[in-house]
Structures are given as C-alpha cells and as structure tokens.
Write a protein that holds these residues in place. Structure first.
Motif, short mmCIF file in Angstrom:
data_model
loop_
_atom_site.label_atom_id
_atom_site.label_comp_id
_atom_site.label_asym_id
_atom_site.label_seq_id
_atom_site.Cartn_x
_atom_site.Cartn_y
_atom_site.Cartn_z
N THR A 165 -2.40 -1.81 0.02
CA THR A 165 -2.52 -1.41 -1.34
C THR A 165 -1.24 -1.78 -2.10
O THR A 165 -1.28 -2.40 -3.04
CB THR A 165 -2.50 0.15 -1.30
OG1 THR A 165 -4.08 0.41 -0.53
CG2 THR A 165 -2.78 0.62 -2.72
N HIS B 175 1.06 -4.33 -1.36
CA HIS B 175 0.75 -5.77 -1.47
C HIS B 175 0.01 -6.05 -2.26
O HIS B 175 0.32 -6.89 -3.17
CB HIS B 175 0.61 -6.32 0.15
CG HIS B 175 0.52 -7.69 0.13
ND1 HIS B 175 1.55 -8.54 0.13
CD2 HIS B 175 -0.65 -8.54 0.03
CE1 HIS B 175 1.26 -9.69 0.27
NE2 HIS B 175 0.20 -9.91 0.35
N GLU B 176 -1.15 -5.71 -2.46
CA GLU B 176 -2.06 -6.17 -3.36
C GLU B 176 -1.75 -5.71 -4.79
O GLU B 176 -1.93 -6.50 -5.63
CB GLU B 176 -3.47 -5.37 -3.19
CG GLU B 176 -4.28 -5.99 -1.97
CD GLU B 176 -5.33 -5.56 -1.61
OE1 GLU B 176 -6.01 -4.51 -2.32
OE2 GLU B 176 -6.20 -5.81 -0.44
N ARG B 177 -1.05 -4.58 -5.09
CA ARG B 177 -0.44 -4.24 -6.14
C ARG B 177 0.61 -5.14 -6.85
O ARG B 177 0.69 -5.66 -7.91
CB ARG B 177 0.10 -2.85 -6.29
CG ARG B 177 -1.20 -1.94 -6.49
CD ARG B 177 -0.59 -0.34 -6.48
NE ARG B 177 -1.71 0.53 -6.62
CZ ARG B 177 -1.47 1.65 -6.07
NH1 ARG B 177 -0.35 2.08 -5.51
NH2 ARG B 177 -2.42 2.69 -5.90
N LEU C 107 0.87 -8.60 -5.64
CA LEU C 107 0.22 -9.68 -6.01
C LEU C 107 -0.47 -9.75 -7.37
O LEU C 107 -0.08 -10.72 -8.29
CB LEU C 107 -0.72 -10.06 -4.96
CG LEU C 107 -0.35 -10.50 -3.69
CD1 LEU C 107 -1.21 -10.82 -2.68
CD2 LEU C 107 0.60 -11.71 -3.96
N ALA C 108 -1.17 -8.57 -7.66
CA ALA C 108 -1.84 -8.32 -9.10
C ALA C 108 -0.45 -8.39 -10.23
O ALA C 108 -0.89 -8.75 -11.46
CB ALA C 108 -2.32 -7.02 -9.23
N GLY C 109 0.53 -7.69 -9.84
CA GLY C 109 1.60 -7.82 -10.99
C GLY C 109 2.21 -9.11 -11.24
O GLY C 109 2.60 -9.45 -12.30
N ARG D 230 0.45 -12.00 -11.40
CA ARG D 230 -0.35 -12.86 -12.00
C ARG D 230 -0.39 -12.74 -13.25
O ARG D 230 -0.05 -12.19 -14.10
CB ARG D 230 -1.92 -12.28 -11.68
CG ARG D 230 -2.17 -12.78 -10.27
CD ARG D 230 -3.63 -12.54 -9.78
NE ARG D 230 -3.69 -12.69 -8.36
CZ ARG D 230 -4.50 -12.00 -7.62
NH1 ARG D 230 -5.26 -11.11 -8.01
NH2 ARG D 230 -4.55 -12.00 -6.00
#
Length: 127
Positions: A117, A119-121, A123-125, A127
């Motif tokens: 979770t 890690h995905e946050r 990565l989303a930040g 973009r």
C-alpha cells in the motif's frame, strides 16, 4: 525455509504460478496472433496508414495491456524461480512474513499488504 510456508504450500503456489503463467502466455499469443509487437504495429500501419490517427488510441491501449502482461509474466516467472528459496514469502521491504492466504491469491507478491500500500501510494505520488 520459513516456518510459515510448508513444503506442501510451496508446491501448491508453484503449481498455481505455472498455471497462471501458462494462461498469461497463451493470452499474449492470442492478443498478438503469434506476432511480435513490431510485426503487429507494422501490419497495422501498412494496412491502415491513412487512418493512423483514428487507430492510434486503440494501438496505445493494446501496447499498454501487452506491457502489463509482460510485467506480470516476468513477476510470475521470478516468483516461480524463488518459491523454494528461504526469502520467498517474506516482504522485501520489512521482511515480515506474507500470509499464505495472500500468496494464494497473488503468488508473485513481494510485499506485505502494508508495504505494498505504501509503495503504490509512493508511485501514485510520482505520476
């Protein structure tokens, strides 16, 4: 071998990985009709060069889906190579044991739910 995964569980996960990998590879072949990405793009360009702008969004989606499938296949192949290793089933970030139930659903998982979770946050930040 970590105690949280028995040899039977590891064999079950390995079979599941083999099955998923085979399905994904068959899907990739079907999507590309046995051709490489370059061949498909060339064929589509040669056939529809005058409608290239109209087909561009569809081609971009096809390429993106193919890229996702390739990444998934790579992750599954790596997991299959390491399913019997001591490090398999341990989170690569915090080294906590990844529960067998999670590995049954996503055998290529390399992080526990909490670390994934985060890690995905992250990565989303980016973009």
């Amino acid at each position: 071998m970590p105690a949280h995964l028995s040899l039977t569980q590891r064999h079950e996960i390995a079979q599941q990985l083999r099955d998923k990998l085979q399905q994904l590879q068959a899907q990739q072949i079907q999507h590309q009709e046995g051709q490489s990405r370059v061949d498909v793009a060339r064929d589509q360009y040669e056939t529809d060069w005058d409608d290239a702008a109209q087909h561009a969004p569809g081609l971009a989606v096809d390429r993106s889906l193919f890229d996702i499938e390739v990444k998934q296949a790579d992750a599954m192949a790596r997991a299959l190579e390491h399913v019997m290793d001591d490090s398999y089933g341990l989170c690569k970030d915090c080294r906590a044991e990844i529960p067998f139930e999670r590995l049954r659903v996503e055998p290529e998982a390399v992080r526990c739910v909490g670390c994934e979770t985060r890690h995905e946050r992250l990565l989303a930040g980016m973009r």
